[in-house]
Design an enzyme around this catalytic site. Sequence first.
Site, short mmCIF file in Angstrom:
data_model
loop_
_atom_site.label_atom_id
_atom_site.label_comp_id
_atom_site.label_asym_id
_atom_site.label_seq_id
_atom_site.Cartn_x
_atom_site.Cartn_y
_atom_site.Cartn_z
N SER A 1 85.30 152.27 65.05
CA SER A 1 85.79 153.18 66.08
C SER A 1 85.48 152.62 67.45
CB SER A 1 85.09 154.54 65.94
OG SER A 1 83.74 154.43 66.35
N LYS A 2 86.04 153.23 68.43
CA LYS A 2 85.87 152.82 69.83
C LYS A 2 84.41 152.65 70.21
CE LYS A 2 89.70 152.12 72.04
NZ LYS A 2 89.88 150.73 72.42
N ARG A 3 83.59 153.44 69.60
CA ARG A 3 82.18 153.45 69.94
C ARG A 3 81.54 152.06 69.82
NH1 ARG A 3 79.31 157.94 69.62
NH2 ARG A 3 80.80 158.85 68.18
N THR A 4 81.92 151.34 68.80
CA THR A 4 81.22 150.08 68.54
C THR A 4 82.04 148.84 68.89
OG1 THR A 4 81.94 150.31 66.25
CG2 THR A 4 79.69 150.94 66.76
N ASP B 1 93.68 144.93 72.39
CA ASP B 1 92.47 144.74 73.20
C ASP B 1 91.96 143.31 73.06
OD1 ASP B 1 92.48 147.43 73.93
OD2 ASP B 1 91.34 148.01 72.16
#
Length: 494
Positions: free
Chosen positions: A253-256, A263
């Site tokens: 997820s975006k978190r990691t 991107d």
Amino acid sequence: MTIRTRYAPSPTGYLHIGGAWMAFFNWLFARSHAGAFVLRVEDTDRSRSSEEYERAIFEDFRWLSIDWEEGPDVGGDYGPYRQTERMALYRASADELLTRGAAYRCFCTPQELEAERIRAQAEKRPYRYSGRCRHLTADQRAAFEREGRRPTIRLRLHDHGETIVVNDLVRGRVEFDPEHLDDYIIVRSDGSPLYNFANVVDDHAMAITHVIRGIEHLSNTPKQWVMYRALGWTPPEVAHLSNILGTDKKKLSKRTGDTAVRDYRREGFLPEALLNFFALMAWYPEENREIYSVPELVARFRVEDLGKASPVFDMDKLTWMNGVYMRTLLERDPGRVVEVCLPALREAGLLDGAPTEAQRAYIRRVIDVLGERLKVGRDIVAYGDFFFKDTVEYELEAARRYLSEPGIVEVLSALRERVAGAATLDPAGAESLVRTLAEERGLQAREIVHPTRVALTGKTAGPGLFELMALLGKDQVTRRLAAAVEYIHRTVGS
RNA sequence: GGCCCCAUCGUCUAGCCUGGCCCAGGACAUGGCCCUCUCAAGGCCAAGACACGGGUUCAAAUCCCGUUGGGGCUACCA
């Protein structure tokens, strides 16, 4: 028989790393068997789907050099390739199932179903649809319709069916007791098909022979197998892969880290490095070897060799691998290295739009000087932003350490004069200027090198000082040296 | 809850099917040394794992059972 694989993205967002990873294995499989790879767009969720995302996904695949012989944009013999354009097909199969008695209309409302579910839960019973609409009489159906109920269509699972066996290419034989399955909905009350249904119809109609997909679909497989059987079709071979995890061991997820292929492209990763890295997240074609070209991966690919466990997406390793590719590219195709650095340069505001020929040539020289420090395109900004600016911003720690001694003023001034007096400034010339100055003053060369680097770049780390001076040129070097002297006066105070 | 999948260094994995060559190999990351104007790259070295418990066997990372821990399915999502 021709091998045919597919990837079926939903155009609800940019191409996800996990999706690209999965698609890559389908592609590899097709390529390794001289088969066809097809792209099918699963856009039945109309509210979330958009054509813009569809285009973006194709573009990302193209960037990765994952190509397809059939798809919405290129057509093919098994089209159309968007599910929303295949409604007639689903309707036909639903009718077929209905007439064969393998499916039936269910008039239960969502509320009624929910109530059943809650009751089951309260009684700690596993919930399965009761099947009460299985044997509705014509009168009952008519009555429901008069009430205004719009029926769904459910697939009829065999009451006392035998064990359903899924022979997974990577997991082996997996058995399912139909006891735990229930009559599931294949067509919504609005007439649109559900995933498990559309998927089966499409895979069959498109003559897909092998499906490599996420582990979340393993539990769906027995349901699909029942449908294949009811329709008299042969199911494809399947292989289920676990999902990529983030460093927190949770689903990526975006978190990691970044989750969209886009991107990585923007940050200056190379598609061939990404693909190489993708492969290693599931299998090692040979022992004690990490670097493989795509053709080598194609030649060595075997589904059976794919790993069963969930890999963690290791940014550090990807970065290292990208560096390996960058280094060889530096020798073989520096133009591409330039290309890869462009997005990061733009994002940092160091470049506007497409570079002119002169700008491109300059970037090319910057890249030469930066050399193997460039592991990812964006590193050009981290290590070489000063090449693209007129004024130097000193890193706090760097200035504190090398530009705080008043005595340094003299050294920098002396160097400035000598640079100004030099005919030209090439690396060898710059080096001898610095070294003779050091010798004359009884200093170690490094005692001049470090402050000078900070004065010229603002950093303590970066390319070799003499190369960097040559690229910056006499003008910039003298100007920056003067600015540093001024800075020291200002901060040390007088 | 029921059903299904998974489990080797911090991370990716090799080995597992066809037990002994494995007191477990490589790579990334980490630490040290070398090279060196810094950083990177490179070279050398180090540390670091068979989740746990039972079996089977002369012998188990490898086979079997169980436990634990992760994940998934159980939707008129995909």
